[in-house]
Design a protein around this motif. Structure first.
Motif, PDB file in Angstrom:
ATOM      1  N   ILE A 117       0.836  -1.200   0.000  1.00 23.80           N
ATOM      2  CA  ILE A 117       0.000   0.000   0.000  1.00 23.80           C
ATOM      3  C   ILE A 117       0.871   1.250   0.000  1.00 23.80           C
ATOM      4  N   TRP A 118       1.897   1.267   0.852  1.00 15.68           N
ATOM      5  CA  TRP A 118       2.766   2.451   0.885  1.00 15.68           C
ATOM      6  C   TRP A 118       3.537   2.602  -0.430  1.00 15.68           C
ATOM      7  N   ALA A 119       3.981   1.488  -0.988  1.00 20.51           N
ATOM      8  CA  ALA A 119       4.730   1.570  -2.245  1.00 20.51           C
ATOM      9  C   ALA A 119       3.850   2.167  -3.342  1.00 20.51           C
ATOM     10  N   GLU A 120       2.576   1.766  -3.362  1.00 20.93           N
ATOM     11  CA  GLU A 120       1.688   2.301  -4.401  1.00 20.93           C
ATOM     12  C   GLU A 120       1.343   3.761  -4.133  1.00 20.93           C
ATOM     13  N   MET A 121       1.222   4.130  -2.845  1.00 22.73           N
ATOM     14  CA  MET A 121       1.004   5.542  -2.535  1.00 22.73           C
ATOM     15  C   MET A 121       2.197   6.345  -3.022  1.00 22.73           C
ATOM     16  N   SER A 122       3.370   5.779  -2.825  1.00 25.79           N
ATOM     17  CA  SER A 122       4.582   6.465  -3.250  1.00 25.79           C
ATOM     18  C   SER A 122       4.615   6.598  -4.774  1.00 25.79           C
ATOM     19  N   ARG A 123       4.116   5.576  -5.475  1.00 27.83           N
ATOM     20  CA  ARG A 123       4.077   5.652  -6.935  1.00 27.83           C
ATOM     21  C   ARG A 123       3.108   6.738  -7.409  1.00 27.83           C
ATOM     22  N   THR A 124       1.941   6.816  -6.761  1.00 25.85           N
ATOM     23  CA  THR A 124       0.982   7.846  -7.203  1.00 25.85           C
ATOM     24  C   THR A 124       1.569   9.236  -6.977  1.00 25.85           C
ATOM     25  N   HIS A 125       2.206   9.439  -5.820  1.00 30.71           N
ATOM     26  CA  HIS A 125       2.702  10.812  -5.602  1.00 30.71           C
ATOM     27  C   HIS A 125       3.882  11.112  -6.511  1.00 30.71           C
ATOM     28  N   SER A 126       4.687  10.081  -6.790  1.00 29.46           N
ATOM     29  CA  SER A 126       5.821  10.301  -7.680  1.00 29.46           C
ATOM     30  C   SER A 126       5.362  10.647  -9.097  1.00 29.46           C
ATOM     31  N   HIS A 127       4.366   9.916  -9.589  1.00 28.82           N
ATOM     32  CA  HIS A 127       3.891  10.176 -10.951  1.00 28.82           C
ATOM     33  C   HIS A 127       3.218  11.544 -11.048  1.00 28.82           C
ATOM     34  N   LEU A 128       2.500  11.949  -9.985  1.00 28.32           N
ATOM     35  CA  LEU A 128       1.880  13.282 -10.034  1.00 28.32           C
ATOM     36  C   LEU A 128       2.952  14.365 -10.010  1.00 28.32           C
ATOM     37  N   LEU A 129       3.995  14.119  -9.220  1.00 32.17           N
ATOM     38  CA  LEU A 129       5.119  15.052  -9.206  1.00 32.17           C
ATOM     39  C   LEU A 129       5.714  15.163 -10.597  1.00 32.17           C
ATOM     40  N   TRP A 130       5.903  14.018 -11.235  1.00 29.01           N
ATOM     41  CA  TRP A 130       6.513  14.023 -12.563  1.00 29.01           C
ATOM     42  C   TRP A 130       5.599  14.719 -13.576  1.00 29.01           C
ATOM     43  N   LEU A 131       4.297  14.437 -13.502  1.00 29.97           N
ATOM     44  CA  LEU A 131       3.380  15.087 -14.447  1.00 29.97           C
ATOM     45  C   LEU A 131       3.478  16.605 -14.305  1.00 29.97           C
ATOM     46  N   GLY A 132       3.580  17.066 -13.054  1.00 32.99           N
ATOM     47  CA  GLY A 132       3.739  18.498 -12.810  1.00 32.99           C
ATOM     48  C   GLY A 132       5.013  19.023 -13.444  1.00 32.99           C
TER      49      GLY A 132
ATOM     50  N   GLU B  15     -10.563  13.751  -9.484  1.00 28.00           N
ATOM     51  CA  GLU B  15      -9.809  14.990  -9.716  1.00 28.00           C
ATOM     52  C   GLU B  15      -8.587  14.721 -10.588  1.00 28.00           C
ATOM     53  N   ILE B  16      -7.928  13.589 -10.324  1.00 23.96           N
ATOM     54  CA  ILE B  16      -6.743  13.262 -11.132  1.00 23.96           C
ATOM     55  C   ILE B  16      -7.159  13.055 -12.593  1.00 23.96           C
ATOM     56  N   LYS B  17      -8.304  12.409 -12.785  1.00 25.91           N
ATOM     57  CA  LYS B  17      -8.803  12.163 -14.146  1.00 25.91           C
ATOM     58  C   LYS B  17      -8.987  13.497 -14.879  1.00 25.91           C
ATOM     59  N   GLU B  18      -9.586  14.446 -14.143  1.00 27.72           N
ATOM     60  CA  GLU B  18      -9.843  15.759 -14.730  1.00 27.72           C
ATOM     61  C   GLU B  18      -8.549  16.420 -15.211  1.00 27.72           C
TER      62      GLU B  18
ATOM     63  N   VAL C 188      -0.975   5.657 -12.566  1.00 31.41           N
ATOM     64  CA  VAL C 188      -1.560   6.285 -11.374  1.00 31.41           C
ATOM     65  C   VAL C 188      -2.874   5.580 -11.042  1.00 31.41           C
ATOM     66  N   PHE C 189      -3.709   5.376 -12.062  1.00 31.17           N
ATOM     67  CA  PHE C 189      -5.009   4.726 -11.825  1.00 31.17           C
ATOM     68  C   PHE C 189      -4.823   3.254 -11.451  1.00 31.17           C
ATOM     69  N   GLN C 190      -3.814   2.632 -12.046  1.00 34.55           N
ATOM     70  CA  GLN C 190      -3.518   1.239 -11.696  1.00 34.55           C
ATOM     71  C   GLN C 190      -3.112   1.140 -10.223  1.00 34.55           C
ATOM     72  N   SER C 191      -2.284   2.087  -9.784  1.00 35.39           N
ATOM     73  CA  SER C 191      -1.858   2.077  -8.380  1.00 35.39           C
ATOM     74  C   SER C 191      -3.049   2.250  -7.458  1.00 35.39           C
ATOM     75  N   ILE C 192      -3.949   3.168  -7.822  1.00 32.33           N
ATOM     76  CA  ILE C 192      -5.126   3.383  -6.977  1.00 32.33           C
ATOM     77  C   ILE C 192      -5.929   2.089  -6.894  1.00 32.33           C
ATOM     78  N   ASP C 193      -6.030   1.401  -8.018  1.00 32.77           N
ATOM     79  CA  ASP C 193      -6.756   0.139  -8.031  1.00 32.77           C
ATOM     80  C   ASP C 193      -6.055  -0.904  -7.151  1.00 32.77           C
ATOM     81  N   LEU C 194      -4.717  -0.936  -7.218  1.00 29.71           N
ATOM     82  CA  LEU C 194      -3.967  -1.884  -6.395  1.00 29.71           C
ATOM     83  C   LEU C 194      -4.168  -1.588  -4.910  1.00 29.71           C
ATOM     84  N   ILE C 195      -4.208  -0.294  -4.569  1.00 27.28           N
ATOM     85  CA  ILE C 195      -4.437   0.065  -3.163  1.00 27.28           C
ATOM     86  C   ILE C 195      -5.805  -0.452  -2.734  1.00 27.28           C
ATOM     87  N   ARG C 196      -6.795  -0.253  -3.600  1.00 21.75           N
ATOM     88  CA  ARG C 196      -8.154  -0.732  -3.292  1.00 21.75           C
ATOM     89  C   ARG C 196      -8.168  -2.240  -3.066  1.00 21.75           C
TER      90      ARG C 196
END
Ligand code: SF4
Ligand code: SF4
Lengths: 359, 105
Positions: free
Chosen positions: A98-113, A179-182, A261-269
């Motif tokens: 769970i933490w690894a996937e959280m880290s992936r989502t924040h990393s990818h959002l950082l990169w997208l920025g 929000e991420i989708k948007e 990012v969406f895959q990670s969210i799904d994995l967390i779920r």
């Protein structure tokens, strides 16, 4: 042949968060060759094995990179657990996932920025980081640190997440997903964004394979390889497929990360739905012996750890091959033949993390 | 082909509260689990020195004879290792960050 000019790019450049130097050989506005130089942020972390006990090396590993911090700690713990050898409780494996996937989502959002910033879309950059902030808050609430999680240790994890909090994470991610989708729709559909990304920095599937690209850089070129399919931590219990795009350009690499990012969210779920109860760590006794090699998928690609121990409290050898290091040869290939104005976008498209590379 | 894709989000957010807050006028709220800084309840400490041995950055110094326990906050990486190891549970991890300083020692 027109006259060749050499333009230095970096180590200090507005688009680079970290120092790497490229000598760009130009013919008019076209890059014909790029010569890299690294070594500006070498910290000698691998040498620290001589001073730190093996259990403390997890703290050191976590500080190799400020973005993949948790996954570094996880890989290091995994390698030491393999050397000892000890079995980690299942709940701990799930929490690590769970933490690894959280880290992936924040990393990818950082990169997208950062990518938005590289192609000159400041507002988009701000929105990506606004969303990332919410993930960092969740991380702080569960692990105790925002960037350095500090929640992984040899033998399991250091803090538990209560079930109510796990459910809350899923609820927050459900809201965040919309929000991420948007925001990510802007990357996928906007005319000006596409104009900067499509057909820029193309790398073929063969090149990706031959040059040893890793992570989204490789999957953007159509190679379906993801270290998570090896089934470390709790990935063996979760359902997922590597995200692949085939075009091999900056747009494809962006799309891979967005879909991840969406895959990670799904994995967390999935992980929250399946997480078992029980202990979160086992007692660690004795000293490690032998050698271990671990491959783990980070946000930027697979990281490889090689650890060698000799039965004392200190490890004998600690070697880390980080994803950016593997992605530099593919980057040089992509830069050959591109326009000078596209160089920042292409460099950013491999998600470079230079502090990782040099350790 | 889509132009102005972000315009919708931008317009929507105009009517919303700012995502940032006016630090330091508005104080930051820390979570219960935040690792901020280490505090000692010296009354319970037996000066065993375990925390000193566990600390990866050698931030803690314990002197048994003089009954002295000191920490260098700038060396501490707030890993919480000392808190976990203390046999008397007299070390606490506070959830506020250590305050800024103007000199190192
Ligand atoms: S481990 Fe606890 S009791 Fe021992 S010296 Fe440190 S603070 Fe005091
Ligand atoms: S929190 Fe970690 S670094 Fe800080 S004093 Fe304790 S053991 Fe040392």
């Amino acid at each position: 042949m027109s006259k060749r000019t050499i333009i230095p790019f970096g180590p200090q450049h507005p688009v680079l968060p970290e120092p790497i130097h490229l000598d760009l050989v130009l013919e008019d506005e076209k890059v014909v060759q790029a010569i890299p130089r690294i070594g500006y942020v070498h910290r000698g972390l691998e040498k620290l094995v001589e001073k730190q006990e093996y259990a403390n090396m997890v703290y050191v590993a976590e500080r190799i990179c400020g973005i993949c911090s948790f996954i570094h700690a996880q890989t290091c713990s995994q390698a030491i657990e393999d050397l000892l050898p000890i079995e980690v409780p299942e709940r701990a494996l799930y929490l690590r996932t769970i933490w690894a996937e959280m880290s992936r989502t924040h990393s990818h959002l950082l990169w997208l920025g950062l990518m938005a910033d590289a192609f000159g879309f400041e507002a988009l950059f701000m929105h990506c980081w606004r969303l990332r902030e919410k993930i960092l808050d969740m991380v702080e609430d569960t692990a105790g640190g925002r960037v350095i999680f500090g929640s992984c240790k040899v033998g399991g994890v250091r803090v538990d997440i209560e079930d109510a909090k796990l459910k809350d994470i899923v609820i927050q991610y459900n809201d965040l997903e919309k929000e991420i989708k948007e925001i990510t729709d802007v990357f996928v559909e906007d005319y000006s964004v596409k104009h900067r990304l499509v057909d820029v920095g193309v790398m073929s599937k063969e090149d990706a394979h031959v040059l040893g690209a890793v992570g989204p850089t490789m999957r953007g070129s159509g190679v379906a390889k993801d270290m998570r399919t090896l089934g470390y931590a709790a990935y063996k219990y979760l359902k997922f497929e590597p995200v692949v795009e085939t075009a091999g350009d900056c747009y494809a690499r962006t799309k891979v990360r967005i879909r991840e990012v969406f895959q990670s969210i799904d994995l967390i779920r999935q992980a929250v739905a399946q997480i078992p109860g029980g202990p979160i760590a086992v007692k660690v006794t004795g000293n490690p012996t032998g050698s271990s090699f671990q491959c783990v998928e980070q946000a930027r690609g697979d990281v490889a750890y090689y650890l060698k121990a000799n039965g004392t409290k200190n490890l004998e050898r600690f070697r880390v091959r980080t994803p950016t290091f593997a992605n530099i040869p593919p980057l040089l290939k992509m830069l050959g033949g591109c326009e000078l104005a596209d160089v920042p976008v292409i460099v950013l498209s491999i998600d470079p993390c230079i502090s990782c590379t040099e350790r | 082909m889509a132009f102005l894709k972000l315009a919708g989000t931008v317009t929507k957010r105009m009517g919303m509260k700012s995502a940032c807050y006016m630090y330091p006028v508005v104080a930051r709220e820390f979570t219960k689990t935040t690792r901020g800084h280490v505090e000692l309840d010296s009354a319970d400490c037996i000066y065993c020195g375990l925390c000193q041995r566990k600390c990866p950055t050698k931030a803690i110094e314990v002197n048994r004879q003089e009954k002295n326990w000191t920490i260098q906050p700038l060396r501490c990486i707030v890993c919480s290792g000392c808190v976990d190891v203390c046999p008397k549970k007299c070390l606490r991890m506070e959830n506020t960050y250590s305050s800024s300083v103007t000199s190192k020692f």
